[in-house]
Design a protein around this motif. Structure first.
Motif, PDB file in Angstrom:
ATOM      1  N   VAL A 313      -8.553  -6.120  -2.787  1.00 39.21           N
ATOM      2  CA  VAL A 313      -7.297  -7.096  -2.797  1.00 39.21           C
ATOM      3  C   VAL A 313      -6.253  -6.031  -2.719  1.00 39.21           C
ATOM      4  CG1 VAL A 313      -5.774  -8.710  -3.938  1.00 39.21           C
ATOM      5  CG2 VAL A 313      -8.326  -8.922  -4.155  1.00 39.21           C
ATOM      6  N   TYR A 314      -5.190  -6.331  -1.873  1.00 34.58           N
ATOM      7  CA  TYR A 314      -3.884  -5.584  -1.637  1.00 34.58           C
ATOM      8  C   TYR A 314      -2.874  -6.524  -2.226  1.00 34.58           C
ATOM      9  CZ  TYR A 314      -5.992  -2.406   1.760  1.00 34.58           C
ATOM     10  OH  TYR A 314      -6.819  -1.484   2.386  1.00 34.58           O
ATOM     11  N   LEU A 315      -1.983  -5.589  -2.977  1.00 32.81           N
ATOM     12  CA  LEU A 315      -0.759  -6.639  -3.410  1.00 32.81           C
ATOM     13  C   LEU A 315      -0.026  -6.811  -2.372  1.00 32.81           C
ATOM     14  CD1 LEU A 315      -0.073  -4.614  -6.832  1.00 32.81           C
ATOM     15  CD2 LEU A 315      -1.558  -6.650  -6.458  1.00 32.81           C
ATOM     16  N   GLU A 316       0.687  -7.968  -2.360  1.00 34.00           N
ATOM     17  CA  GLU A 316       1.763  -8.443  -1.494  1.00 34.00           C
ATOM     18  C   GLU A 316       3.201  -7.800  -1.706  1.00 34.00           C
ATOM     19  OE1 GLU A 316       2.141 -12.432   0.668  1.00 34.00           O
ATOM     20  OE2 GLU A 316       2.083 -12.752  -0.993  1.00 34.00           O
ATOM     21  N   ASN A 343      -8.587  -9.100   1.396  1.00 36.14           N
ATOM     22  CA  ASN A 343      -7.394 -10.054   1.185  1.00 36.14           C
ATOM     23  C   ASN A 343      -6.179  -9.034   1.491  1.00 36.14           C
ATOM     24  OD1 ASN A 343      -5.205 -11.505   0.696  1.00 36.14           O
ATOM     25  ND2 ASN A 343      -6.400 -12.608  -1.049  1.00 36.14           N
ATOM     26  N   ASP A 344      -5.962  -8.761   2.704  1.00 38.41           N
ATOM     27  CA  ASP A 344      -5.126  -7.287   2.891  1.00 38.41           C
ATOM     28  C   ASP A 344      -3.614  -7.650   2.846  1.00 38.41           C
ATOM     29  OD1 ASP A 344      -4.525  -9.206   5.160  1.00 38.41           O
ATOM     30  OD2 ASP A 344      -5.250  -7.737   6.586  1.00 38.41           O
ATOM     31  N   LYS A 345      -3.028  -8.915   2.942  1.00 39.77           N
ATOM     32  CA  LYS A 345      -1.720  -9.436   2.638  1.00 39.77           C
ATOM     33  C   LYS A 345      -0.825  -8.487   3.582  1.00 39.77           C
ATOM     34  CE  LYS A 345      -2.733 -11.788  -1.004  1.00 39.77           C
ATOM     35  NZ  LYS A 345      -2.505 -11.315  -2.355  1.00 39.77           N
ATOM     36  N   GLY A 346      -1.301  -8.382   4.751  1.00 44.28           N
ATOM     37  CA  GLY A 346      -0.502  -7.895   5.752  1.00 44.28           C
ATOM     38  C   GLY A 346      -0.652  -6.306   5.758  1.00 44.28           C
ATOM     39  N   HIS A 347      -1.278  -5.539   4.948  1.00 48.36           N
ATOM     40  CA  HIS A 347      -1.620  -4.299   5.228  1.00 48.36           C
ATOM     41  C   HIS A 347      -2.761  -3.856   5.979  1.00 48.36           C
ATOM     42  CE1 HIS A 347       1.378  -3.418   2.015  1.00 48.36           C
ATOM     43  NE2 HIS A 347       0.763  -4.392   1.121  1.00 48.36           N
ATOM     44  N   ALA A 348      -2.780  -2.681   6.432  1.00 50.59           N
ATOM     45  CA  ALA A 348      -3.802  -2.212   7.212  1.00 50.59           C
ATOM     46  C   ALA A 348      -5.016  -1.678   6.006  1.00 50.59           C
ATOM     47  CB  ALA A 348      -3.518  -1.069   8.045  1.00 50.59           C
ATOM     48  N   PHE A 349      -6.401  -1.840   6.280  1.00 47.67           N
ATOM     49  CA  PHE A 349      -7.537  -1.654   5.686  1.00 47.67           C
ATOM     50  C   PHE A 349      -8.501  -0.542   6.165  1.00 47.67           C
ATOM     51  CE2 PHE A 349      -8.183  -5.652   7.556  1.00 47.67           C
ATOM     52  CZ  PHE A 349      -9.488  -5.555   8.135  1.00 47.67           C
ATOM     53  N   GLY A 350      -8.279  -0.182   7.318  1.00 46.21           N
ATOM     54  CA  GLY A 350      -9.177   0.792   7.979  1.00 46.21           C
ATOM     55  C   GLY A 350      -9.506   2.105   6.941  1.00 46.21           C
ATOM     56  N   ALA A 351      -8.731   2.712   6.437  1.00 49.39           N
ATOM     57  CA  ALA A 351      -8.853   3.652   5.473  1.00 49.39           C
ATOM     58  C   ALA A 351      -9.668   3.341   4.293  1.00 49.39           C
ATOM     59  CB  ALA A 351      -7.516   4.286   5.039  1.00 49.39           C
ATOM     60  N   SER A 352      -9.414   2.138   3.814  1.00 49.92           N
ATOM     61  CA  SER A 352     -10.264   1.727   2.523  1.00 49.92           C
ATOM     62  C   SER A 352     -11.665   1.520   2.919  1.00 49.92           C
ATOM     63  CB  SER A 352      -9.736   0.467   1.972  1.00 49.92           C
ATOM     64  OG  SER A 352      -8.128   0.733   1.685  1.00 49.92           O
TER      65      SER A 352
END
Length: 485
Positions: A313-316, A343-352
C-alpha cells in the motif's frame, strides 16, 4: 378456460399442496402470503413454505405476525429490515427459534441520518439472542444494535455463525456461547465490526475457520482450537497494541494477519502446517510504523511458507519525507508462490517489486494484482520527481529467477508498469507460462501494441496467454507461443 367465455375452471387450485408450495417459493414471502385471500383452498398454502424471504425494509411487526401464523418447519429464513428496534428483532427471532431447522439471515440497515444502534438506548439495552437450538447457519448484521447472548442453551446443530456490526452488552458471554460445550458442531465463525468485546476466549474442538476483524475495545484474546485451519485476524489489537493474546492452533494452514504483533503480549504457538500467509505492508511509512514492524516480526517465525500474499500500500500523498520501508525487508521465508496486490495510489511500484523479487530465489509462481481503490474521489497524481521510482537501478540491474516457471500479471498499460514486465521477462530465464490480464479501461489499439511488444520480450518456449477484463467477465484474447530457434 372455455373458448369465447369470460370464465373457466380454477385448475391451479386443484394441484397438490406440494406443487403449490413450489410455485409460491418463487415469490417473496409477503407476496406469497397475499395469495391467502384468493380462496379457502389457498388460505394455508403459504404457511407450508419451508423457506421464508421477506423483502428489503420489511416491517418487523408484519414479519412477526407471519412467523406466528406459519405452520411448517423453516429451512431458510431471510429478513432485511431498516432502522429496526431491539424489541422487534428479539420478538422475530424468538418466534423463529421454535421452527427454524436450517439457515437464518437477518440484516438491519441504518438509513442515512438514522441512529446506528436502534436509536435511543438501543445500543446499550439491545436484546437477548435466544438459543436457536436447531439452526445450522446464522448470519446477523445488526446495524450496531446491542446484543447479549443468553448464558444457557446449546446450539446443537450450528455449523456457521456470522456476527457483524454488533454492540455486545456482556463481554464475557460470546466466547462461552461459541465454545464447544454450547456449540459442539461449529465450523465457521466470523465476528466483524463489533464493540464491547473486552475479553474473547474461544475453546473449540470443531472450529475450522475463524475471522475476527475490527473488534473495538478488545483487551484479551484466547483461541484454543485444535483443528482450526484458517485464521483471519485484522485490526483487533488497537493502534497502541496492549492486547494480551494467546493463540493455540497447531493445525493452522492459512493465516490472514493485518494486526499488531508484540512477542511479549501476543503468543502464537507453533504452526508447523502453515502453508499460506497473507498480510499488509506500507511501502513508505514513518520509521515507527507498528503494522510494518509487526509484519516483519511475524515473517521471522517461519522458515518455509508455500504461498505468501502481500498487499503493498502506498499513501495517497507526497511520500518524499517518509521512510522507504522495504529497505527493512531483507529476508523472506523460503516460498514457492508469491502474490502481490499493489494499491499504488498513482505512484510507480517497479522498484518495490524488484526489491522483493530479488530475495525470492526459490520462487516458482508469481502473481501481480492491481488494486486501484482510492481514499478520495479525485485520483492522486504522482508529482514530478517523486521518490517512488527510486532507487532506479532496478531498471538495469541483472539477477535471475532461476526457478520461476509461471506468472500472472494485471496490466493497466502505464509506462512504469510496462517497464517492470519487460524486466521480469528478462529475469525469469526459465519461465514457461505467463498470463497477462489487461484492464478493461485500455483501448484496443493499446492492447494490440502491448501484446506484440511483450511477446517479443518473452523467452524461448514461453507460452503467453492474453486476457481482457470486461464487465461480464474475462475475455480470452489469444496465445503467443515462441519456440526456441
Amino acid at each position: 378456460m372455455e373458448p369465447g367465455g369470460g370464465g373457466g375452471q380454477d385448475r391451479l387450485s386443484a394441484l397438490p399442496d406440494d406443487v403449490l408450495v413450489l410455485i409460491l417459493l418463487r415469490l417473496d414471502t409477503t407476496t406469497a402470503g397475499r395469495t391467502s385471500i384468493l380462496s379457502h383452498r389457498w388460505r394455508r398454502i403459504w404457511a407450508l413454505l419451508p423457506e421464508l424471504r421477506f423483502p428489503a425494509d420489511a416491517d418487523l411487526r408484519l414479519v412477526a405476525s407471519a412467523l406466528a401464523a406459519h405452520e411448517a418447519p423453516i429451512s431458510y429464513l431471510d429478513v432485511r429490515s431498516l432502522d429496526a428496534v431491539p424489541e422487534s428483532v428479539e420478538a422475530c427471532l424468538a418466534l423463529a427459534a421454535g421452527r427454524l431447522s436450517g439457515s437464518l439471515v437477518f440484516q438491519n440497515r441504518v438509513s442515512p441520518g438514522g441512529n446506528a444502534g436502534g436509536g435511543g438506548d438501543g445500543g446499550t439495552l439491545g436484546f437477548d439472542l435466544t438459543c436457536l437450538h436447531n439452526a445450522t447457519a446464522v448470519s446477523l448484521d445488526l446495524g450496531l444494535l446491542g446484543l447479549a447472548v443468553l448464558t444457557t442453551g446449546v446450539f446443537a446443530r450450528l455449523t456457521e455463525l456470522s456476527l457483524e456490526r454488533v454492540r455486545f452488552r456482556s463481554w464475557w458471554e460470546l466466547g462461552d456461547a461459541v465454545s464447544s460445550p454450547r456449540c459442539p458442531c461449529l465450523q465457521k465463525l466470523s465476528v466483524i465490526y463489533a464493540h464491547g468485546l473486552a475479553n474473547l476466549a474461544i475453546h473449540s474442538e470443531s472450529l475450522l475457520q475463524l475471522k475476527l476483524k475490527d473488534l473495538y475495545g478488545l483487551q484479551q484474546l484466547t483461541i484454543v482450537a485444535q483443528v482450526l485451519n484458517e485464521l483471519d485476524l485484522g485490526h483487533c489489537f488497537g493502534a497502541d497494541g496492549g492486547v494480551v493474546a494467546h493463540i493455540s492452533t497447531p493445525q493452522l494452514v492459512s493465516l490472514f494477519w493485518v494486526d499488531l504483533h508484540d512477542s511479549t503480549s501476543v503468543q502464537l504457538g507453533n504452526w508447523p502446517r502453515l502453508q499460506n500467509l497473507t498480510s499488509f505492508f506500507l511501502v513508505y511509512a514513518p520509521h515507527d510504523s507498528l503494522l510494518n514492524h509487526s509484519f516483519l516480526r511475524l515473517l521471522k517465525q517461519f522458515q518455509f511458507i508455500k504461498s505468501l500474499h502481500i498487499r503493498l500500500v502506498y499513501l495517497e500523498q507526497n511520500i518524499g519525507n517518509l521512510h522507504y520501508a522495504l529497505e527493512d525487508l531483507t529476508k523472506l521465508p523460503c516460498i514457492t508462490a508469491l502474490s502481490i496486490t499493489v494499491n499504488d495510489k498513482g505512484h510507480a511500484f517497479g522498484a518495490s517489486l524488484f526489491n522483493i523479487l530479488r530475495i525470492c530465489s526459490d520462487l516458482r509462481f508469481f502473481v501481480l494484482e492491481l488494486d486501484d481503490v482510492s481514499d478520495s474521489e479525485v485520483p492522486y497524481e504522482c508529482p514530478s520527481g517523486c521518490v517512488c521510482d527510486q532507487p532506479s537501478d532496478w531498471k538495469t540491474e541483472e539477477f535471475t529467477l532461476n526457478c520461476l516457471q509461471g506468472a500472472s500479471i494485471d496490466m493497466e498499460g502505464s509506462d512504469p508498469q510496462i517497464a517492470f514486465v519487460k524486466r521480469l521477462l528478462t529475469w525469469a530465464v526459465a519461465l514457461k507460462h505467463m498470463q497477462i490480464n489487461f484492464d478493461s479501461s485500455m483501448s484496443e489499439c493499446k492492447v494490440m501494441e502491448l501484446r506484440q511488444t511483450l511477446s517479443s520480450f518473452a523467452g524461448p518456449e514461453t507460452r503467453v496467454n492474453f486476457y481482457m477484463y470486461e464487465n461480464e467477465g474475462v475475455k480470452f484474447l489469444g496465445t503467443r507461443y515462441l519456440l526456441a530457434p
